[in-house]
Motif scaffolding. Structure first.
Motif, PDB file in Angstrom:
ATOM      1  N   VAL A 177       0.843  -1.197   0.000  1.00 19.33           N
ATOM      2  CA  VAL A 177       0.000   0.000   0.000  1.00 19.33           C
ATOM      3  C   VAL A 177       0.880   1.250   0.000  1.00 19.33           C
ATOM      4  CG1 VAL A 177      -1.691   1.318   1.341  1.00 19.33           C
ATOM      5  CG2 VAL A 177      -1.980  -1.138   1.047  1.00 19.33           C
ATOM      6  N   GLY A 178       1.946   1.247   0.808  1.00 17.80           N
ATOM      7  CA  GLY A 178       2.857   2.388   0.864  1.00 17.80           C
ATOM      8  C   GLY A 178       3.553   2.632  -0.459  1.00 17.80           C
ATOM      9  N   ALA A 179       3.900   1.568  -1.182  1.00 14.33           N
ATOM     10  CA  ALA A 179       4.550   1.705  -2.485  1.00 14.33           C
ATOM     11  C   ALA A 179       3.640   2.382  -3.505  1.00 14.33           C
ATOM     12  CB  ALA A 179       4.978   0.329  -3.001  1.00 14.33           C
ATOM     13  N   HIS A 180       2.350   2.342  -3.264  1.00 14.63           N
ATOM     14  CA  HIS A 180       1.380   2.984  -4.152  1.00 14.63           C
ATOM     15  C   HIS A 180       0.930   4.333  -3.612  1.00 14.63           C
ATOM     16  CE1 HIS A 180       0.909  -0.328  -6.982  1.00 14.63           C
ATOM     17  NE2 HIS A 180       1.060  -1.125  -5.936  1.00 14.63           N
ATOM     18  N   GLY A 181       1.640   4.834  -2.598  1.00 15.01           N
ATOM     19  CA  GLY A 181       1.332   6.149  -2.044  1.00 15.01           C
ATOM     20  C   GLY A 181       0.138   6.160  -1.120  1.00 15.01           C
ATOM     21  N   GLY A 182      -0.283   5.009  -0.653  1.00 15.17           N
ATOM     22  CA  GLY A 182      -1.456   4.926   0.211  1.00 15.17           C
ATOM     23  C   GLY A 182      -1.106   4.730   1.671  1.00 15.17           C
ATOM     24  N   LYS A 183      -2.131   4.540   2.452  1.00 14.76           N
ATOM     25  CA  LYS A 183      -1.988   4.302   3.883  1.00 14.76           C
ATOM     26  C   LYS A 183      -2.829   3.094   4.266  1.00 14.76           C
ATOM     27  CE  LYS A 183      -1.232   9.111   5.125  1.00 14.76           C
ATOM     28  NZ  LYS A 183      -1.702  10.230   5.953  1.00 14.76           N
ATOM     29  N   LEU A 184      -2.396   2.399   5.298  1.00 13.10           N
ATOM     30  CA  LEU A 184      -3.116   1.242   5.819  1.00 13.10           C
ATOM     31  C   LEU A 184      -3.514   1.559   7.250  1.00 13.10           C
ATOM     32  CD1 LEU A 184      -4.002  -1.735   5.379  1.00 13.10           C
ATOM     33  CD2 LEU A 184      -1.790  -2.399   6.292  1.00 13.10           C
ATOM     34  N   GLY A 185      -4.811   1.612   7.510  1.00  9.22           N
ATOM     35  CA  GLY A 185      -5.309   1.872   8.855  1.00  9.22           C
ATOM     36  C   GLY A 185      -5.701   0.577   9.532  1.00  9.22           C
ATOM     37  N   VAL A 186      -5.381   0.463  10.821  1.00 12.76           N
ATOM     38  CA  VAL A 186      -5.703  -0.734  11.588  1.00 12.76           C
ATOM     39  C   VAL A 186      -6.307  -0.318  12.916  1.00 12.76           C
ATOM     40  CG1 VAL A 186      -4.803  -2.853  12.616  1.00 12.76           C
ATOM     41  CG2 VAL A 186      -3.705  -1.917  10.589  1.00 12.76           C
ATOM     42  N   VAL A 187      -7.495  -0.844  13.225  1.00  5.15           N
ATOM     43  CA  VAL A 187      -8.123  -0.603  14.527  1.00  5.15           C
ATOM     44  C   VAL A 187      -8.661  -1.921  15.061  1.00  5.15           C
ATOM     45  CG1 VAL A 187      -8.722   1.813  14.081  1.00  5.15           C
ATOM     46  CG2 VAL A 187     -10.331   0.027  13.484  1.00  5.15           C
ATOM     47  N   ASP A 188      -8.712  -2.032  16.375  1.00  6.33           N
ATOM     48  CA  ASP A 188      -9.276  -3.221  17.002  1.00  6.33           C
ATOM     49  C   ASP A 188     -10.771  -3.296  16.747  1.00  6.33           C
ATOM     50  OD1 ASP A 188      -6.886  -4.130  18.146  1.00  6.33           O
ATOM     51  OD2 ASP A 188      -7.140  -2.829  19.878  1.00  6.33           O
ATOM     52  N   HIS A 189     -11.279  -4.488  16.480  1.00  9.99           N
ATOM     53  CA  HIS A 189     -12.708  -4.708  16.295  1.00  9.99           C
ATOM     54  C   HIS A 189     -13.294  -5.089  17.650  1.00  9.99           C
ATOM     55  CE1 HIS A 189     -16.472  -6.555  14.921  1.00  9.99           C
ATOM     56  NE2 HIS A 189     -16.317  -5.775  13.869  1.00  9.99           N
ATOM     57  N   PRO A 190     -14.417  -4.480  18.051  1.00 11.08           N
ATOM     58  CA  PRO A 190     -14.989  -4.749  19.381  1.00 11.08           C
ATOM     59  C   PRO A 190     -15.295  -6.228  19.651  1.00 11.08           C
ATOM     60  CG  PRO A 190     -16.092  -2.881  18.361  1.00 11.08           C
ATOM     61  CD  PRO A 190     -15.187  -3.478  17.322  1.00 11.08           C
ATOM     62  N   GLN A 191     -15.683  -6.991  18.645  1.00  9.06           N
ATOM     63  CA  GLN A 191     -15.993  -8.404  18.833  1.00  9.06           C
ATOM     64  C   GLN A 191     -14.770  -9.303  18.642  1.00  9.06           C
ATOM     65  OE1 GLN A 191     -18.140  -6.433  16.849  1.00  9.06           O
ATOM     66  NE2 GLN A 191     -19.570  -6.214  18.539  1.00  9.06           N
ATOM     67  N   GLY A 192     -13.601  -8.724  18.494  1.00  6.04           N
ATOM     68  CA  GLY A 192     -12.376  -9.488  18.304  1.00  6.04           C
ATOM     69  C   GLY A 192     -11.819  -9.287  16.914  1.00  6.04           C
ATOM     70  N   GLY A 193     -10.545  -9.463  16.770  1.00  4.31           N
ATOM     71  CA  GLY A 193      -9.898  -9.271  15.482  1.00  4.31           C
ATOM     72  C   GLY A 193      -9.583  -7.810  15.239  1.00  4.31           C
ATOM     73  N   ALA A 194      -9.482  -7.442  13.987  1.00  2.93           N
ATOM     74  CA  ALA A 194      -9.128  -6.077  13.620  1.00  2.93           C
ATOM     75  C   ALA A 194      -9.843  -5.684  12.335  1.00  2.93           C
ATOM     76  CB  ALA A 194      -7.620  -5.956  13.421  1.00  2.93           C
ATOM     77  N   VAL A 195      -9.957  -4.375  12.141  1.00  3.26           N
ATOM     78  CA  VAL A 195     -10.523  -3.825  10.915  1.00  3.26           C
ATOM     79  C   VAL A 195      -9.383  -3.117  10.185  1.00  3.26           C
ATOM     80  CG1 VAL A 195     -12.164  -2.186   9.922  1.00  3.26           C
ATOM     81  CG2 VAL A 195     -12.794  -3.513  11.946  1.00  3.26           C
ATOM     82  N   LEU A 196      -9.121  -3.542   8.963  1.00  3.96           N
ATOM     83  CA  LEU A 196      -8.069  -2.937   8.146  1.00  3.96           C
ATOM     84  C   LEU A 196      -8.717  -2.079   7.068  1.00  3.96           C
ATOM     85  CD1 LEU A 196      -5.865  -6.100   7.566  1.00  3.96           C
ATOM     86  CD2 LEU A 196      -5.644  -4.398   9.358  1.00  3.96           C
ATOM     87  N   THR A 197      -8.219  -0.860   6.907  1.00  9.52           N
ATOM     88  CA  THR A 197      -8.735   0.049   5.890  1.00  9.52           C
ATOM     89  C   THR A 197      -7.570   0.512   5.033  1.00  9.52           C
ATOM     90  OG1 THR A 197     -10.415   0.817   7.451  1.00  9.52           O
ATOM     91  CG2 THR A 197     -10.067   2.143   5.480  1.00  9.52           C
ATOM     92  N   ILE A 198      -7.724   0.387   3.717  1.00 11.83           N
ATOM     93  CA  ILE A 198      -6.696   0.809   2.767  1.00 11.83           C
ATOM     94  C   ILE A 198      -7.148   2.115   2.134  1.00 11.83           C
ATOM     95  CG2 ILE A 198      -5.499   0.249   0.624  1.00 11.83           C
ATOM     96  CD1 ILE A 198      -5.851  -2.720   1.376  1.00 11.83           C
ATOM     97  N   TYR A 199      -6.272   3.123   2.183  1.00 11.04           N
ATOM     98  CA  TYR A 199      -6.539   4.418   1.578  1.00 11.04           C
ATOM     99  C   TYR A 199      -5.597   4.601   0.404  1.00 11.04           C
ATOM    100  CZ  TYR A 199      -8.771   5.302   6.096  1.00 11.04           C
ATOM    101  OH  TYR A 199      -9.559   5.231   7.212  1.00 11.04           O
TER     102      TYR A 199
END
Length: 58
Positions: A30-52
């Motif tokens: 994602v960084g090589a394409h000039g983007g960002k990767l967001g990571v937040v904890d998911h309330p029910q477990g795991g994580a939510v990943l968002t690619i910008y």
């Protein structure tokens, strides 16, 4: 998810397989394409990943 920012992160559970490189590789791609990767904890477990990614120049 602060451990993610520093590099590799692998779950301590015995059922969690893999090498722990997936998020690091995704961040690099994602960084090589000039983007960002967001990571937040998911309330029910795991994580939510968002690619910008920018759509400029399309």
């Amino acid at each position: 998810m602060n451990a993610f920012v520093g590099g590799m992160l692998r779950a301590p559970a015995p059922w969690a397989g893999g090498s722990g490189l997936g998020l690091t590789i995704a961040r690099a791609i994602v960084g090589a394409h000039g983007g960002k990767l967001g990571v937040v904890d998911h309330p029910q477990g795991g994580a939510v990943l968002t690619i910008y990614l920018s759509v400029t120049g399309m």
